[in-house]
Structures are given as structure tokens and as C-alpha cells.
Design a protein around this motif. Structure first.
Motif, PDB file in Angstrom:
ATOM      1  N   ARG A 187     -39.780 -63.463 -36.024  1.00 45.83           N
ATOM      2  CA  ARG A 187     -40.003 -63.238 -34.592  1.00 45.83           C
ATOM      3  C   ARG A 187     -39.647 -61.788 -34.317  1.00 45.83           C
ATOM      4  NH1 ARG A 187     -35.654 -66.514 -32.437  1.00 45.83           N
ATOM      5  NH2 ARG A 187     -34.945 -66.463 -34.614  1.00 45.83           N
ATOM      6  N   ARG A 234     -49.254 -70.637 -35.534  1.00 44.74           N
ATOM      7  CA  ARG A 234     -49.075 -69.300 -35.017  1.00 44.74           C
ATOM      8  C   ARG A 234     -49.045 -69.315 -33.494  1.00 44.74           C
ATOM      9  NH1 ARG A 234     -53.485 -66.306 -38.972  1.00 44.74           N
ATOM     10  NH2 ARG A 234     -52.413 -66.739 -40.909  1.00 44.74           N
ATOM     11  N   ASN A 241     -41.564 -65.782 -42.359  1.00 49.35           N
ATOM     12  CA  ASN A 241     -41.582 -66.316 -41.006  1.00 49.35           C
ATOM     13  C   ASN A 241     -40.641 -65.444 -40.171  1.00 49.35           C
ATOM     14  OD1 ASN A 241     -43.404 -68.362 -41.434  1.00 49.35           O
ATOM     15  ND2 ASN A 241     -41.857 -69.921 -41.845  1.00 49.35           N
ATOM     16  N   ARG A 296     -44.497 -65.462 -36.604  1.00 49.90           N
ATOM     17  CA  ARG A 296     -45.146 -66.266 -37.640  1.00 49.90           C
ATOM     18  C   ARG A 296     -44.248 -67.440 -37.962  1.00 49.90           C
ATOM     19  NH1 ARG A 296     -45.805 -68.466 -42.546  1.00 49.90           N
ATOM     20  NH2 ARG A 296     -47.772 -68.129 -43.664  1.00 49.90           N
ATOM     21  N   THR A 297     -44.824 -68.636 -38.023  1.00 55.04           N
ATOM     22  CA  THR A 297     -44.125 -69.835 -38.455  1.00 55.04           C
ATOM     23  C   THR A 297     -45.005 -70.569 -39.454  1.00 55.04           C
ATOM     24  OG1 THR A 297     -45.067 -71.183 -36.668  1.00 55.04           O
ATOM     25  CG2 THR A 297     -42.976 -70.070 -36.210  1.00 55.04           C
ATOM     26  N   ASP A 317     -36.811 -65.564 -40.166  1.00 50.65           N
ATOM     27  CA  ASP A 317     -36.490 -66.985 -40.099  1.00 50.65           C
ATOM     28  C   ASP A 317     -36.744 -67.730 -41.400  1.00 50.65           C
ATOM     29  OD1 ASP A 317     -35.753 -66.841 -37.368  1.00 50.65           O
ATOM     30  OD2 ASP A 317     -37.861 -66.929 -36.781  1.00 50.65           O
TER      31      ASP A 317
END
Length: 231
Positions: A121, A5, A119, A183-184, A105
Motif C-alpha cells: 500500500r 486490485r 503486496n 496490490r493484494t 504487506d
């Protein structure tokens, strides 16, 4: 896989100043006020959602936007609700707005329904939008809107004439009260769910363009511009 994060302990000093409206109530560790991150998220998209209150009720409109430095320009028609509400001229009160931009994403699929996620942005901008009335600024804003969608296109098209400019309106919103959230990473499965017979992971989501289709009346001698071929 762990959930990586975005954290930005120094961004308050080097980027946008956090405010009560830009500090999230959930997942604060994903928030960032880094100027370069905010710009990169904004520059990769061209559709925003513009929220405001009209007659005591919330309204959210999808519309095009463009960025020039620390300023966003939002497209509209002269008869649109936000333009009528904002008023004309520098002495007009303007329109309190909340503008959002989001990229998806990946689809995050966990073993439990509760831990499914995305995920993403995103950028959220709060402020007061004002209608652009200066002719030179209006032309700059309209060029920015075209360039936001297809970089290189503004110089490869006829600029608006007086009639078209009179029918087009643009709102200006300064990037002052701004935050990004990212979030990734993979799913946050509970340890006790690890043995469940369900696939778990991330399905990446990517934006793509098809082969350009020329207009039916396009002169065959006009080749596809390099900036379009690059898409």
C-alpha cells in the motif's frame, strides 16, 4: 488465487482529483484517490521519503512526518537542505517536493522469476512545501510528529522549550495532489507454469514491537504507560 486490485471509479468525485502527475503509467487499475484510503495508509506509518531537486540533482531523504487533517508536517533541522531551499515566511517560494509512504504487506513468490511481486500500500503526494513559522502551528506540528510515531506520547512528555524549538524546523505540505496505489492477492503465474515444481504463494509481512526496555536511570516506581503496553 486471483489478484484482487483496488479500483475506484467514483473516487475522482468523492476523493482527491487525479492529475497528470498522480495517474500512474502502469497498473492504473491499482490506483485510488479515495480520501479515507489515503489517510489510513498515511496514519499507519511514520517514516516518509521526501524527494526534491537541489542544484539540478535529485535528492531523496527519509524523515518523520505527521498528519493533521489535510496537511502533512515533515520534520527537519534548521540547517537541513530542504529547509534552506524552502525559505522562511509565507511569501517564500517554497520547495516543490514529492513525498512517498509505502507499506510492504507480503512477498509474492511466483513460479517464474518474472512474476515475483510485492503486496503493498503506498501514497504519493506532489506539491510545494513551506516552512512552518507560526509558533502555535509549529507546536501543533511537533505534537503531531510525536503522536504519529507513538499515539498518546505527546501528552506524556515535556514539550519543546524555546531553545529546542529554535533548533527545530518543520515543513508543511497540503494534501491536494495525492494518489494511493495498492496490490493484494497471490501470484500471477502463467498457466503453462502451473505444473512446475516450485513453491508459489504469499509470505505475509507484519510490523511488530519488542518488549519495551526502560532507561537505565528510570525511576522503578514509574510504570509502563497503557499506550505503550498496547503496542
Amino acid at each position: 488465487m486471483t489478484d484482487a486490485r483496488v479500483t475506484d471509479t467514483d473516487s475522482a468525485r468523492t476523493g482527491y482529483e487525479p492529475t497528470e502527475r498522480t495517474v500512474p503509467t502502469r497498473s492504473r487499475e491499482r490506483a485510488s484517490y479515495d480520501r479515507e484510503l489515503v489517510h489510513s495508509i498515511l496514519d499507519e506509518a511514520y517514516v516518509c521519503h521526501l524527494g526534491f531537486v537541489r542544484d539540478g540533482a535529485p535528492v531523496v531523504l527519509p524523515t518523520l512526518y505527521g498528519r493533521v487533517g489535510e496537511r502533512l508536517y515533515v520534520h527537519g533541522s534548521t540547517g537541513s537542505r530542504p529547509l534552506r531551499t524552502a525559505g522562511r515566511g509565507e511569501t517564500a517560494p517554497g520547495l516543490p517536493v514529492c513525498l512517498t509512504v509505502t507499506h510492504v504487506d507480503g512477498l509474492v513468490l511466483a513460479r517464474s522469476a518474472f512474476h515475483h511481486s510485492l503486496n503493498y500500500r503506498s501514497v504519493v503526494v506532489h506539491g510545494t512545501a513551506h516552512q512552518v513559522t507560526d509558533p502555535e502551528e509549529l507546536r501543533t506540528a511537533l505534537d503531531a510528529l510525536v503522536e504519529q510515531v507513538v499515539p498518546g506520547r505527546a501528552a506524556d512528555s515535556r514539550p519543546g522549550n524555546a531553545k529546542e524549538l529554535a533548533a527545530t524546523a518543520v515543513l508543511r505540505l497540503d494534501l491536494t495532489e495525492v494518489s494511493a496505489k495498492v496490490r493484494t492477492g497471490g501470484p500471477n503465474d502463467d498457466p503453462e507454469d502451473a505444473a512446475l515444481p516450485h513453491w508459489s504463494g504469499v509470505i505475509p509481512v507484519q510490523r511488530g514491537y519488542g518488549t519495551p526496555v526502560p532507561a537505565a536511570d528510570l525511576d522503578p516506581s514509574i510504570a509502563l504507560p497503557d499506550y505503550l503496553a498496547a503496542l
